[in-house]
Motif scaffolding. Structure first.
Motif, PDB file in Angstrom:
ATOM      1  N   GLY A 177       0.886  -1.326  -0.161  1.00 33.56           N
ATOM      2  CA  GLY A 177       0.113   0.003  -0.054  1.00 33.56           C
ATOM      3  C   GLY A 177       0.745   0.435   0.012  1.00 33.56           C
ATOM      4  N   GLN A 178       0.487   1.822  -0.212  1.00 31.15           N
ATOM      5  CA  GLN A 178       1.363   3.825  -0.571  1.00 31.15           C
ATOM      6  C   GLN A 178       0.960   4.751   0.835  1.00 31.15           C
ATOM      7  OE1 GLN A 178       0.041   5.002  -4.676  1.00 31.15           O
ATOM      8  NE2 GLN A 178       3.017   6.048  -4.417  1.00 31.15           N
ATOM      9  N   ILE A 179       1.177   5.216   1.534  1.00 31.42           N
ATOM     10  CA  ILE A 179       1.410   6.346   2.440  1.00 31.42           C
ATOM     11  C   ILE A 179       0.796   7.132   1.894  1.00 31.42           C
ATOM     12  CG2 ILE A 179       3.004   7.200   4.374  1.00 31.42           C
ATOM     13  CD1 ILE A 179       4.013   4.884   4.779  1.00 31.42           C
ATOM     14  N   THR A 180      -0.226   7.250   2.319  1.00 36.80           N
ATOM     15  CA  THR A 180      -1.006   9.251   1.903  1.00 36.80           C
ATOM     16  C   THR A 180      -0.686  10.227   2.303  1.00 36.80           C
ATOM     17  OG1 THR A 180      -2.853   8.208   2.855  1.00 36.80           O
ATOM     18  CG2 THR A 180      -2.354   7.541   0.506  1.00 36.80           C
ATOM     19  N   GLU A 181      -0.579  10.272   4.108  1.00 34.30           N
ATOM     20  CA  GLU A 181      -0.636  10.654   5.260  1.00 34.30           C
ATOM     21  C   GLU A 181       0.347  10.171   6.377  1.00 34.30           C
ATOM     22  OE1 GLU A 181      -3.878  13.459   6.928  1.00 34.30           O
ATOM     23  OE2 GLU A 181      -4.689  11.756   7.200  1.00 34.30           O
ATOM     24  N   VAL A 182       0.958  11.305   6.711  1.00 36.83           N
ATOM     25  CA  VAL A 182       1.313  10.832   8.068  1.00 36.83           C
ATOM     26  C   VAL A 182       0.819  12.356   9.343  1.00 36.83           C
ATOM     27  CG1 VAL A 182       3.869  10.881   9.945  1.00 36.83           C
ATOM     28  CG2 VAL A 182       3.762  10.313   7.261  1.00 36.83           C
ATOM     29  N   MET A 183       0.829  11.685  10.496  1.00 37.51           N
ATOM     30  CA  MET A 183       0.463  12.362  11.476  1.00 37.51           C
ATOM     31  C   MET A 183       1.339  12.479  12.621  1.00 37.51           C
ATOM     32  SD  MET A 183      -3.520  12.595  12.969  1.00 37.51           S
ATOM     33  CE  MET A 183      -3.713  10.810  13.836  1.00 37.51           C
ATOM     34  N   LEU A 184       1.363  13.847  13.414  1.00 42.12           N
ATOM     35  CA  LEU A 184       2.042  13.760  14.041  1.00 42.12           C
ATOM     36  C   LEU A 184       1.488  13.830  15.444  1.00 42.12           C
ATOM     37  CD1 LEU A 184       4.413  14.228  16.903  1.00 42.12           C
ATOM     38  CD2 LEU A 184       4.698  16.779  15.316  1.00 42.12           C
ATOM     39  N   ARG A 185       1.463  12.823  16.853  1.00 43.40           N
ATOM     40  CA  ARG A 185       1.087  13.455  17.970  1.00 43.40           C
ATOM     41  C   ARG A 185       1.252  14.091  19.526  1.00 43.40           C
ATOM     42  NH1 ARG A 185      -4.872  10.868  18.562  1.00 43.40           N
ATOM     43  NH2 ARG A 185      -4.752  13.605  19.983  1.00 43.40           N
ATOM     44  N   ASN A 186       0.755  14.390  20.073  1.00 46.75           N
ATOM     45  CA  ASN A 186       1.559  14.622  21.339  1.00 46.75           C
ATOM     46  C   ASN A 186       1.006  14.981  22.230  1.00 46.75           C
ATOM     47  OD1 ASN A 186       3.221  15.717  24.239  1.00 46.75           O
ATOM     48  ND2 ASN A 186       4.941  15.840  22.226  1.00 46.75           N
ATOM     49  N   VAL A 187       0.705  13.820  23.206  1.00 46.00           N
ATOM     50  CA  VAL A 187      -1.209  14.167  23.917  1.00 46.00           C
ATOM     51  C   VAL A 187      -0.827  15.256  25.020  1.00 46.00           C
ATOM     52  CG1 VAL A 187      -2.017  12.401  25.488  1.00 46.00           C
ATOM     53  CG2 VAL A 187      -1.387  11.218  23.689  1.00 46.00           C
ATOM     54  N   MET A 188       0.413  15.088  25.702  1.00 42.08           N
ATOM     55  CA  MET A 188       0.885  16.332  26.636  1.00 42.08           C
ATOM     56  C   MET A 188       1.163  17.413  26.560  1.00 42.08           C
ATOM     57  SD  MET A 188       1.422  14.518  29.760  1.00 42.08           S
ATOM     58  CE  MET A 188       2.336  15.688  30.236  1.00 42.08           C
ATOM     59  N   LEU A 189       1.126  17.757  25.062  1.00 43.41           N
ATOM     60  CA  LEU A 189       0.971  19.052  24.315  1.00 43.41           C
ATOM     61  C   LEU A 189      -0.723  19.582  23.823  1.00 43.41           C
ATOM     62  CD1 LEU A 189       4.201  19.209  22.340  1.00 43.41           C
ATOM     63  CD2 LEU A 189       3.749  20.697  24.760  1.00 43.41           C
ATOM     64  N   GLU A 190      -1.687  18.396  23.306  1.00 43.11           N
ATOM     65  CA  GLU A 190      -2.649  18.757  23.170  1.00 43.11           C
ATOM     66  C   GLU A 190      -3.184  19.236  24.886  1.00 43.11           C
ATOM     67  OE1 GLU A 190      -4.015  15.145  21.499  1.00 43.11           O
ATOM     68  OE2 GLU A 190      -3.054  15.789  19.704  1.00 43.11           O
ATOM     69  N   GLN A 191      -3.324  18.862  25.436  1.00 41.92           N
ATOM     70  CA  GLN A 191      -3.908  19.036  27.366  1.00 41.92           C
ATOM     71  C   GLN A 191      -3.243  20.887  27.596  1.00 41.92           C
ATOM     72  OE1 GLN A 191      -2.455  16.413  30.172  1.00 41.92           O
ATOM     73  NE2 GLN A 191      -3.912  14.946  28.845  1.00 41.92           N
ATOM     74  N   ALA A 192      -4.104  21.428  28.166  1.00 42.11           N
ATOM     75  CA  ALA A 192      -4.348  22.685  28.135  1.00 42.11           C
ATOM     76  C   ALA A 192      -2.834  22.665  29.016  1.00 42.11           C
ATOM     77  CB  ALA A 192      -4.993  23.447  28.666  1.00 42.11           C
ATOM     78  N   ILE A 193      -2.450  21.815  30.576  1.00 38.09           N
ATOM     79  CA  ILE A 193      -1.984  22.581  31.115  1.00 38.09           C
ATOM     80  C   ILE A 193      -0.182  22.672  30.082  1.00 38.09           C
ATOM     81  CG2 ILE A 193      -1.375  19.616  32.073  1.00 38.09           C
ATOM     82  CD1 ILE A 193      -0.293  20.682  34.215  1.00 38.09           C
ATOM     83  N   GLY A 194      -0.099  21.849  29.117  1.00 38.17           N
ATOM     84  CA  GLY A 194       1.241  21.258  28.363  1.00 38.17           C
ATOM     85  C   GLY A 194       1.454  22.565  27.779  1.00 38.17           C
ATOM     86  N   ARG A 195       0.137  23.109  26.900  1.00 34.33           N
ATOM     87  CA  ARG A 195       0.139  24.196  26.091  1.00 34.33           C
ATOM     88  C   ARG A 195       0.675  25.720  27.137  1.00 34.33           C
ATOM     89  NH1 ARG A 195      -5.111  23.503  22.569  1.00 34.33           N
ATOM     90  NH2 ARG A 195      -4.392  21.624  22.018  1.00 34.33           N
ATOM     91  N   GLY A 196       0.405  25.391  28.632  1.00 35.02           N
ATOM     92  CA  GLY A 196       0.250  26.546  29.238  1.00 35.02           C
ATOM     93  C   GLY A 196       1.915  26.600  29.573  1.00 35.02           C
ATOM     94  N   ILE A 197       2.462  25.687  29.947  1.00 34.49           N
ATOM     95  CA  ILE A 197       3.706  25.124  30.472  1.00 34.49           C
ATOM     96  C   ILE A 197       4.917  26.273  29.326  1.00 34.49           C
ATOM     97  CG2 ILE A 197       6.206  24.003  30.498  1.00 34.49           C
ATOM     98  CD1 ILE A 197       3.661  22.065  32.590  1.00 34.49           C
TER      99      ILE A 197
END
Length: 605
Positions: free
Chosen positions: A68-88
């Motif tokens: 199969g061909q790779i059509t998309e790559v997604m980056l996630r960082n759960v800690m930075l998705e939370q409000a406390i992480g964004r605040g830091i």
């Protein structure tokens, strides 16, 4: 000689997969059509979109390999998705313990082909279950693809490489007949993209792929002369500096000679026109009646009808037009028919006097002028050395004796008689010629079908958005062409006659035409507005496919010719890696040497 072990090819495939780079493992959620791949840390900095992945899994006790061909790559960082992480991050600007270290990359992989290794054969299969998480996904290279497709190596042809990658995308272009390398049926093809997207060059490479089949007819209706470029040896030599020609004129005598395919190029200078409606139009548009004092266009049309009826009643054929006595009879008749054209005496006398002067005083200005013009007109309809009738051209190119190689025929309709303006040629005469060829091709297909034969022919129609637009066509000549083509795509497949339509747009092409296409290539330029909506209807609304298509770069935005990329999304059975129905993405070759060498075509320098 010792016999090769039955499973030696399978061992080679397993060895190649084991030696190839691992990019990740199957993760969750995944389905039988779309997999989530957890990208390994060693691969996160690699270019993954467009790459081909492969994994091994067991299904009913049989080894299967899914690609199969790779059509998309997604980056996630759960800690930075939370409000406390964004605040830091907002306060400290960096959070070294989290940023980069807790990133996760997931790739979307759309399955396009599955192969089962059973007995001594490699055969198509399907992904009937989802392999367990943790199943390794490897990058695919040319060597592995060659090993997987080794039984079909004679059928494989290459138009380019996987999108943004190095491995070549294997394709196959089978003839429409039965037997070896045959598809067993005809089908219709579409190539779409803005001007400069590379669609014409892609079509030329596809013609070369089909031209390898000696028993397949190839016929090109070339309204703008695009396919006739480079077909003259002198022109080819000048453009290429005496070496291999550039990719823009890859369809040329040297390449066709290398694959053993004869060819003919026809234009108005070597066509014998053979229809009375074309004769009447040329008679009017070249001003024959205007020279004889018939000024109004309606009166000229009436005069042309009268002349046709007279000549046919007299038993005079189009081939007899070049005779002096025919012109004398026509001038006599025009003088006699003047009262039927004009009610007033002045108009009648003017036409009669000019006709008689042209007839009886050959050396007068009107006499010389009318004779020269009649000679120009009659020359288009008379037999002459090097010129052929349309019926003969079509018959000779579409029917052959057993074992004989068919000619590739290109009809260049970009040239017009010197005495005729470009506007008149484009709007009045060219549509009559196009329809004449279409009628001849379809009639030949019907005859073959009645004789229980398959025509096994592909007809290329350039500028399809002009010939079969979606909206209603007001001008009668063009409306007849549209009706002829729409009816043809519905009926000619059973005759073994397929059509390749090349168009700058998708949304403006007739729906019946688009609905009958089996294989479709989409180049740059359809990613916005109504074009994107039309594309979404064909692809099925899959978000990843459309996003990947929209990432195509405009070839004209490249810094130089060297960096131009012509990307395409393809739907349909044009690749052994596409039998699941999923689109494939590739970059077309941009250098003739690479195209020819990859496909084993040896051109004499």
């Amino acid at each position: 000689m010792a016999m090769e072990p039955v499973n030696s090819k399978f061992q080679d495939i397993r060895r190649l997969i084991a030696a190839s780079e691992r990019l990740g493992a199957i993760g969750s959620p995944s389905t039988t059509s779309q997999l989530t791949v957890d990208v390994f840390g060693t691969a996160v900095d690699k270019k993954l979109v467009g790459e081909l992945g492969i994994f091994r899994y067991g299904q009913e006790g049989i080894d299967n390999y899914a690609l199969g061909q790779i059509t998309e790559v997604m980056l996630r960082n759960v800690m930075l998705e939370q409000a406390i992480g964004r605040g830091i991050v907002r306060e400290r600007e960096r959070w070294d313990a989290v940023q980069g270290r807790q990133d996760t990359h997931t790739a979307t992989m759309n399955i396009s082909a599955v192969f089962a290794l059973q007995g001594s054969n490699i055969q198509p299969s399907l992904l009937g279950t989802v392999p367990p998480t943790g199943t390794s996904v490897h990058l695919v290279g040319d060597e592995l693809l060659t090993a997987l497709l080794e039984p079909h190596k004679e059928e494989i042809f290459y138009l380019g490489r996987l999108y943004g990658s190095r491995p070549r995308l294997p394709m196959w272009f089978k003839h429409f007949g039965s037997g070896r390398h045959g598809a067993g049926e005809a089908y219709h093809i579409g190539i779409f993209g803005k001007t400069g997207s590379g669609k014409s060059v892609l079509a030329k490479m596809m013609l070369i792929a089909y031209a390898r089949h000696k028993n397949m007819g190839l016929f090109v209706l070339d309204p703008q002369g695009e396919f006739a470029k480079g077909m003259q040896p002198l022109q080819m030599s000048l453009r290429s500096g005496g070496g291999i020609p550039p990719i823009g004129i890859i369809l040329n005598p040297a390449v066709l000679q290398a694959i053993g395919r004869p060819y003919r190029v026809f234009d108005v200078t070597n066509l014998v026109l053979d229809r009375w409606d074309i004769f009447k139009e040329v008679l009017i548009q070249l001003g024959f009646f205007e020279d004889l004092g018939i000024k109004w266009s309606d009166y000229q049309s009436s005069a042309a009808d009268y002349v046709e009826d007279y000549l046919r009643n007299e038993g005079i054929t189009l081939g007899d037009l070049c005779k002096e006595e025919t012109l004398m009879k026509v001038l006599d008749f025009v003088a006699q028919v003047a009262p039927r054209l004009y009610a007033g005496k002045a108009g009648q006398d003017r036409v009669e006097q000019l006709a008689m002067q042209a007839r009886n005083i050959p050396n007068s200005s009107i006499g010389r002028f009318v004779r020269n013009k009649w000679q120009q007109i009659s020359g288009l309809f008379g037999e002459r050395v090097g010129a052929e009738r349309i019926d003969a051209i079509v018959k000779n190119s579409l029917t052959t004796s057993p074992g004989q190689t068919r000619q590739l025929v290109i009809v260049d309709l970009s040239k017009h008689p010197a005495e005729m303006t470009s506007a008149v040629w484009e709007d009045q005469v060219k549509p009559l010629l196009i329809r004449r060829f279409l009628d001849a091709i379809i009639q030949q297909a019907e005859r073959a079908y009645q004789g229980d034969e398959s025509l096994n022919t592909l007809v290329v129609v350039d500028e399809a958005h002009r010939l079969v637009p979606r909206e209603r066509v007001e001008q009668e000549r063009w409306a007849r062409i549209k009706a002829t083509l729409v009816n043809a795509v519905r009926t000619t497949r059973k005759y073994g006659l397929g059509w390749l339509f090349i168009s700058q747009t998708l949304s403006s092409l007739d729906r019946d035409i688009v609905g009958q296409l089996r294989s479709m290539f989409f180049g740059f330029g359809l990613g916005t507005g109504i074009e994107l909506q039309a594309l979404r209807e064909l692809v099925g609304g899959e978000r990843e496919y459309l996003r990947l298509y929209q990432s195509f770069k405009d070839p004209h935005s490249a810094f130089s010719e060297e960096f131009k990329t012509f990307s395409f999304m393809v739907l349909g059975p044009v690749s052994p890696l596409a039998f699941s129905g999923a689109p494939l993405f590739f970059d077309a070759f941009t250098h003739s040497e690479e195209f020819l060498e990859t496909n084993g075509i040896k051109v004499r320098a």
